[in-house]
Every structure is written in structure tokens, then in C-alpha cells.
Design an enzyme around this catalytic site. Structure first.
Site, mmCIF file in Angstrom:
data_model
loop_
_atom_site.group_PDB
_atom_site.id
_atom_site.type_symbol
_atom_site.label_atom_id
_atom_site.label_comp_id
_atom_site.label_asym_id
_atom_site.label_seq_id
_atom_site.Cartn_x
_atom_site.Cartn_y
_atom_site.Cartn_z
ATOM 1 N N THR A 97 3.301 -6.898 -21.083
ATOM 2 C CA THR A 97 2.363 -6.418 -22.096
ATOM 3 C C THR A 97 2.900 -6.691 -23.498
ATOM 4 O O THR A 97 2.172 -7.151 -24.383
ATOM 5 C CB THR A 97 2.122 -4.911 -21.922
ATOM 6 O OG1 THR A 97 1.595 -4.682 -20.615
ATOM 7 C CG2 THR A 97 1.140 -4.394 -22.958
ATOM 8 N N ALA A 114 0.795 -1.226 0.000
ATOM 9 C CA ALA A 114 0.000 0.000 0.000
ATOM 10 C C ALA A 114 0.827 1.276 0.000
ATOM 11 O O ALA A 114 0.320 2.346 -0.352
ATOM 12 C CB ALA A 114 -0.950 0.000 1.205
ATOM 13 N N ARG A 163 5.302 -4.668 3.797
ATOM 14 C CA ARG A 163 6.367 -5.500 4.339
ATOM 15 C C ARG A 163 6.647 -5.118 5.789
ATOM 16 O O ARG A 163 6.339 -4.013 6.228
ATOM 17 C CB ARG A 163 7.638 -5.328 3.504
ATOM 18 C CG ARG A 163 7.569 -5.938 2.122
ATOM 19 C CD ARG A 163 8.815 -5.619 1.343
ATOM 20 N NE ARG A 163 8.922 -4.189 1.068
ATOM 21 C CZ ARG A 163 9.941 -3.632 0.424
ATOM 22 N NH1 ARG A 163 10.951 -4.381 0.009
ATOM 23 N NH2 ARG A 163 9.969 -2.330 0.211
ATOM 24 N N THR A 181 3.776 -8.245 -13.227
ATOM 25 C CA THR A 181 4.340 -8.718 -14.490
ATOM 26 C C THR A 181 5.577 -9.568 -14.222
ATOM 27 O O THR A 181 6.076 -9.640 -13.101
ATOM 28 C CB THR A 181 4.723 -7.537 -15.406
ATOM 29 O OG1 THR A 181 5.763 -6.764 -14.774
ATOM 30 C CG2 THR A 181 3.530 -6.643 -15.665
ATOM 31 N N LYS A 183 12.065 -0.570 -13.997
ATOM 32 C CA LYS A 183 11.357 -1.813 -14.316
ATOM 33 C C LYS A 183 12.325 -2.979 -14.361
ATOM 34 O O LYS A 183 13.382 -2.905 -15.000
ATOM 35 C CB LYS A 183 10.626 -1.670 -15.651
ATOM 36 C CG LYS A 183 9.745 -2.871 -15.987
ATOM 37 C CD LYS A 183 8.833 -2.571 -17.161
ATOM 38 C CE LYS A 183 7.974 -3.774 -17.532
ATOM 39 N NZ LYS A 183 7.091 -4.206 -16.430
ATOM 40 N N GLY A 217 3.673 1.616 -1.802
ATOM 41 C CA GLY A 217 4.403 1.728 -3.062
ATOM 42 C C GLY A 217 3.709 2.670 -4.033
ATOM 43 O O GLY A 217 2.636 3.212 -3.757
ATOM 44 N N HIS A 241 9.925 1.538 -21.115
ATOM 45 C CA HIS A 241 9.488 1.719 -19.731
ATOM 46 C C HIS A 241 10.564 2.447 -18.927
ATOM 47 O O HIS A 241 11.699 2.590 -19.370
ATOM 48 C CB HIS A 241 9.186 0.374 -19.063
ATOM 49 C CG HIS A 241 7.876 -0.223 -19.479
ATOM 50 N ND1 HIS A 241 7.752 -0.972 -20.621
ATOM 51 C CD2 HIS A 241 6.636 -0.175 -18.914
ATOM 52 C CE1 HIS A 241 6.486 -1.370 -20.745
ATOM 53 N NE2 HIS A 241 5.798 -0.898 -19.729
ATOM 54 N N HIS A 242 10.179 2.855 -17.748
ATOM 55 C CA HIS A 242 11.074 3.558 -16.824
ATOM 56 C C HIS A 242 12.262 2.667 -16.432
ATOM 57 O O HIS A 242 12.214 1.438 -16.537
ATOM 58 C CB HIS A 242 10.302 3.975 -15.562
ATOM 59 C CG HIS A 242 9.591 2.828 -14.897
ATOM 60 N ND1 HIS A 242 10.185 2.050 -13.937
ATOM 61 C CD2 HIS A 242 8.349 2.315 -15.090
ATOM 62 C CE1 HIS A 242 9.334 1.111 -13.537
ATOM 63 N NE2 HIS A 242 8.209 1.243 -14.226
#
Length: 259
Positions: free
Chosen positions: A160, A10, A36, A94, A153, A12, A149-150
């Protein structure tokens, strides 16, 4: 009908966005937030159970739908705990390998589970309509995908991109593992006709961008999806949670089951 929600991770980036969207939605009720060990300190939401142990939390929130965007190993473990306690779960993680996906499918026999590598409505619409484009263009068009992506990742190619590539391959009647090309380097020779390239770019804070290329004789078509904000993934996950709350166990659901 109000759907009770438990959010993993929650604190993140995705977790915080899910918390905010849940609190703003009159059809949802945030009943649990899990982090965590050590990270849960200082967390507080009205009428919401806070915990660093999912096994301790779930008996206090029977039937609540869990939303998980954590990591492959964590999501597989979560699904087993959810199945044991009878809590449905929406998973947006993912990078799951085939064995981990099979473990999710096994847990889905006991409790409703939903997994999608991309919760964007736009991406999932593309997954449905791209086979029509592939079939209409025919075999003279080479298919490639570039995903960006950033820099944070961890998995590559993105889940995707892999899903899009698999859909394109299936539309040609190919087995994706037989035709995939995730990297090109050196003297590689001519491009085989039966091949789908998936190339990866990483950098900055790019939320997510996927472009499918169709290279034909004398022309090319590019289809691009850009996610401007993680809000689109959070919104898709919450939409899935509302839908999943009324489903029965038996299969691992995905976005195609909602549309």
C-alpha cells in the site's frame, strides 16, 4: 445473482474472516475452501468442497471466484491454475515483484483477474484524490510516507505504501524508482528536492496505518489512513469478487476499475 466463492488459506487470519463474511452474505455462496496439505483436516462447511489441492478442487466448482491472500509465489501459481480452469480470481497478496505482477497480467489474458495490494475502500479513494492535493500544493512541498504494520508482516515497505508513493510521484511527473528513498542512515546530506521517503515501522498487532506528509514552507499537511480491522480488507475483496464475476479477461483489474 449469487456468486460462488472459493477461499484459499481458509484457516488463516484473512481466510477465516473471508469465510465468515461469505457465509453471512446472501449474495455469496461458499462452494470451496482450500488449505495446505495437512491443514484441511477438520474443516467443514455445508455444501462446500474442502481440499488441499486447488487443481483437484476447481473442476468441481466451475466459474467460482477464487479469493487469495496467501503469498506472492502461491498467488502467481494460483493464477495459472485459475486461467487453466476458467475461474476468475481476486488477489489481495502483497509483496509481488514486477516479474510476478507481469505473470499475473499474462494469466489475466485468459481469465478475469483482480489484484490490489490493499482492498480497503478508503485507501483506494485516497489513491484517486491524492494526485489532486499534490498538484494543488505545487513543488515546494516535500512528500514522505510512514507505514506501520504488525510484527508478523513479511514485506517492507508495504504494498500500500509503495502504491501511494507511486501515485504521488506520478502526480509530480516523476518516475518513482528514480526518486524513492526507503532508508536513511548516517551522514546523508541535505534532502534532495526530487525525493519521496517511505519509512517502515513494525510491531505488535497493528493492522495497518499509512500517513502521507506534505512538508511546506511554514506548514505541513498529514493525511492518515488507519485500518481498525482486517474486516475492511475482507469486505473489499468480496465486493471485488461480486464485480469480477461479470467481467471478461484481457487485463489485470484493480480497485480503480470498480469506482
Amino acid at each position: 445473482m449469487t456468486v460462488d466463492i472459493v477461499i484459499l488459506g481458509a484457516k488463516g487470519r484473512m481466510g477465516n474472516m473471508l469465510v465468515n463474511q461469505t457465509l453471512a452474505d446472501e449474495g455469496l455462496n461458499l462452494v470451496g475452501a482450500c488449505e495446505r496439505k495437512g491443514n484441511a483436516d477438520g474443516m467443514h462447511y455445508e455444501d462446500c468442497e474442502i481440499s488441499d489441492c486447488l487443481e483437484d478442487l476447481l473442476p468441481k466448482v466451475p466459474g467460482a471466484v477464487i479469493i487469495d491472500f496467501t503469498a506472492p509465489e502461491s498467488s502467481v501459481a494460483m493464477a495459472k491454475i485459475a486461467a487453466k480452469n476458467g475461474n476468475p480470481a481476486v488477489i489481495g497478496t502483497t509483496g509481488l515483484n514486477p516479474d510476478q505482477q507481469a505473470e499475473l497480467a499474462e494469466s489475466a489474458k485468459q481469465v478475469p483477474l483482480f489484484w490490489a495490494p490493499n482492498m480497503s475502500v478508503g485507501i483506494n479513494v485516497l489513491l484517486k484524490i491524492m494526485p489532486l492535493l499534490v498538484q494543488a500544493l505545487g513543488e515546494n512541498y516535500d512528500m514522505e510516507i510512514v507505514e506501520t504494520h504488525h510484527k508478523m508482516k513479511k514485506d517492507s515497505p508495504s504494498g500500500t505504501a509503495l502504491k501511494l508513493a507511486q501515485v504521488l510521484a506520478e502526480a509530480r511527473g516523476w518516475i518513482y524508482d528514480d526518486v524513492k528513498k526507503h532508508c536513511r542512515d548516517g551522514i546523508i546530506g541535505e534532502r534532495p528536492k526530487n525525493e519521496i521517503g517511505v519509512q517502515t515501522l513494525r510491531g505488535g498487532d497493528v493492522v495497518g496505518e499509512h500517513t502521507m506528509f506534505f512538508f511546506g514552507p511554514g506548514e505541513r499537511i498529514e493525511v492518515t489512513h488507519r485500518a481498525h480491522s482486517r474486516e475492511t480488507f475482507a469486505a473489499g475483496a468480496l465486493r471485488a469478487a461480486k464485480w469480477l464475476a461479470t467481467q471478461k479477461p484481457g487485463k489485470l483489474y484493480n480497485m480503480a476499475d470498480i469506482f
